[in-house]
Design a protein around this motif. Structure first.
Motif, PDB file in Angstrom:
ATOM      1  N   THR A 136       0.851  -1.190   0.000  1.00 15.57           N
ATOM      2  CA  THR A 136       0.000   0.000   0.000  1.00 15.57           C
ATOM      3  C   THR A 136       0.888   1.241   0.000  1.00 15.57           C
ATOM      4  N   THR A 140      -3.861   1.788   4.776  1.00 14.06           N
ATOM      5  CA  THR A 140      -3.342   0.465   5.138  1.00 14.06           C
ATOM      6  C   THR A 140      -4.169  -0.135   6.272  1.00 14.06           C
ATOM      7  N   VAL A 174      -6.996  -2.153   4.912  1.00 15.17           N
ATOM      8  CA  VAL A 174      -6.591  -3.480   4.441  1.00 15.17           C
ATOM      9  C   VAL A 174      -6.393  -4.413   5.636  1.00 15.17           C
ATOM     10  N   VAL A 204      -9.937  -3.473  -1.832  1.00 19.66           N
ATOM     11  CA  VAL A 204      -9.350  -3.789  -0.530  1.00 19.66           C
ATOM     12  C   VAL A 204      -9.486  -5.267  -0.184  1.00 19.66           C
ATOM     13  N   LEU A 245      -6.844  -7.201  -2.076  1.00 17.86           N
ATOM     14  CA  LEU A 245      -5.523  -6.951  -1.489  1.00 17.86           C
ATOM     15  C   LEU A 245      -5.347  -7.782  -0.218  1.00 17.86           C
ATOM     16  N   ARG A 260      -1.540  -7.201  -5.980  1.00 15.54           N
ATOM     17  CA  ARG A 260      -2.815  -6.692  -6.511  1.00 15.54           C
ATOM     18  C   ARG A 260      -3.733  -7.858  -6.865  1.00 15.54           C
TER      19      ARG A 260
END
Length: 437
Positions: A54, A59, A62, A107, A110, A328
């Motif tokens: 990130t 962050t 996530v 998100v 990720l 990703r």
């Protein structure tokens, strides 16, 4: 393989790279390279490490998404997961409620990558192999069993995937030996971040050339006249025979991209990277068609969020260089699907790397691609950025501008605990100091 996962922890780790403009481009002017860092603990003491990359703010979101997935992982044995890895991938990406937040993008994806990267690291460690070698030693059917083919069978079937891998068995050992000896060719992005002043560009290019680098990428897209000046400077520094690429990081509309890059064509870039919205498949196709007579290809993929998007980019002839990303996409599983589709369409793969841990991770994937899928180095190279490797227990090794195959077991994404504690946000010492300034 009987290791049972008994705990998952995830931490917000950030590095204040914006202070010196490392990573700066036309769209991301002040990135703080960061990671949602996952550790899996097992009942036998073996641990798996994973992360997703990130740029600072967000962050923590996530991290929350990883925590929301944790219940799907904790309590399972490694054997249970890898014996039906396709099913486990589908479990993480198809939760009836969580899926609404994606599906398979943003998100939640990720977070999925961070968790799965840790599972793959755990698997490779349990076998005592670096991840690339774990993959290389699998038979084609086992590789294919890790891939979720849902939504891509109109382009790539399981049988076709197996056939590609079987065909690549010929010469496989020679290619592995070649990689062990020579390494995989790399290019550098470290010389020409958008926020660097000219004197710094010159010095970094001079140092890179002395170290054997021949392929350079320049960030563009903020100001045309400044881009012309900087590209001219870089081209003069590296000479006419070395390779130059340019990267706009999604800055332009389609017509603007064509016009802007046409003005930069005198510097003979191999590709323009992310010229427009990463989701605009037909826009990329139009740009590709317009720039083809100038000998400039289009590269994209670092923000391409799943295998379905890559499928359509390939179907539409919208890119000439596929840039996979280890964080990703949904970890190794989904990257395998993209590598195989790219091979079917005969489009070279040149991975996105840099950031925190991306070089460490993606080197494994590109080694597998060469040894077991593409069997080609034509128009192929892997990005390299020289930041933050010192924070990893098994940092990348670059020799003569080539990635040398990792030797340590795992996926190379274990961070030094001292670095994690120092850079954990917001309580780490670095951030206490940084926020008090």
């Amino acid at each position: 393989m009987l290791h049972k996962i008994i705990n998952l922890t995830v931490r917000d780790v950030r590095f204040p790279t914006s202070v010196e403009q490392h990573g700066s481009d036309a769209m991301h002017t002040d990135p703080d390279y960061s990671a949602a860092y996952v550790v899996l603990d097992t009942d036998r003491g073996l641990r798996g490490f994973g992360l997703t990359f990130t740029l600072g703010k967000g962050t923590e979101i996530v991290v929350c998404a990883v925590e929301a997935l944790a219940a799907l992982v904790v309590g399972k044995s490694l054997q249970e997961i890898v014996s039906d890895f396709r099913g486990f991938y589908r479990l993480l990406t198809s939760d009836g409620q969580m899926r609404w937040l994606g599906p398979e993008k943003g998100v939640t994806h990720l977070a999925t990558a961070a968790v799965l990267n840790a599972v793959w690291d755990l698997w490779a460690r349990s076998e005592g192999k670096p991840l690339w070698k774990l993959l290389v030693d699998m038979d084609p059917e086992q590789i294919v069993s890790c891939i979720d083919f849902r939504y891509i069978t109109d382009v790539l079937t399981e049988k076709e995937a197996v056939d590609i891998l079987v065909k690549a068995q010929e010469g496989k050992q020679q290619r592995e030996d070649q990689m062990q000896k020579e390494g995989y060719p790399a290019y550098t992005t470290s010389c020409a971040w958008l926020g660097y002043p000219d004197q710094q560009l010159k010095q970094l290019c001079t140092d890179a050339l002395k170290s054997g680098w021949t392929k350079f990428k320049v960030k563009v897209g903020a100001d045309l006249e400044d881009d012309i000046r900087r590209c001219r400077l870089i081209r003069q520094m590296i000479g006419p025979n070395n390779t130059l690429m340019i990267d706009a990081n999604q800055r332009w509309d389609v017509a603007e991209a064509i016009s802007w890059v046409s003005r930069l064509s005198e510097f003979k870039p191999l590709w323009i990277e992310e010229p427009t919205s990463p989701d605009d498949i037909l826009g990329h196709a139009a740009i590709s068609k317009a720039l083809a007579p100038l000998g400039i290809g289009v590269a994209t993929g670092e923000q391409c969020h799943n295998r379905v998007m890559f499928k359509q980019f390939l179907q539409a002839s919208a890119l000439q260089f596929v840039q996979i990303d280890s964080c990703r996409l949904g970890s190794v599983n989904e990257n395998l699907a993209v590598l195989l589709m790219a091979h079917k369409f005969q489009v070279p793969v040149c991975p996105h790397a840099g950031g925190v841990g991306l070089c460490e991770l993606v080197q494994h994937l590109i080694l597998f691609d060469y040894i077991c899928v593409s069997a080609s180095l034509d128009s192929r190279m892997c990005e390299y950025v020289d930041h933050l490797h010192k924070h990893f227990t098994s940092p990348v090794v670059i020799q003569d501008a080539h990635y040398m195959p990792p030797k340590d077991p795992g996926y190379s994404c274990e961070m030094l605990e001292a670095s994690v504690q120092k850079h954990q946000y917001p309580e780490g010492d670095v951030w206490k100091l940084h926020m008090n300034k």
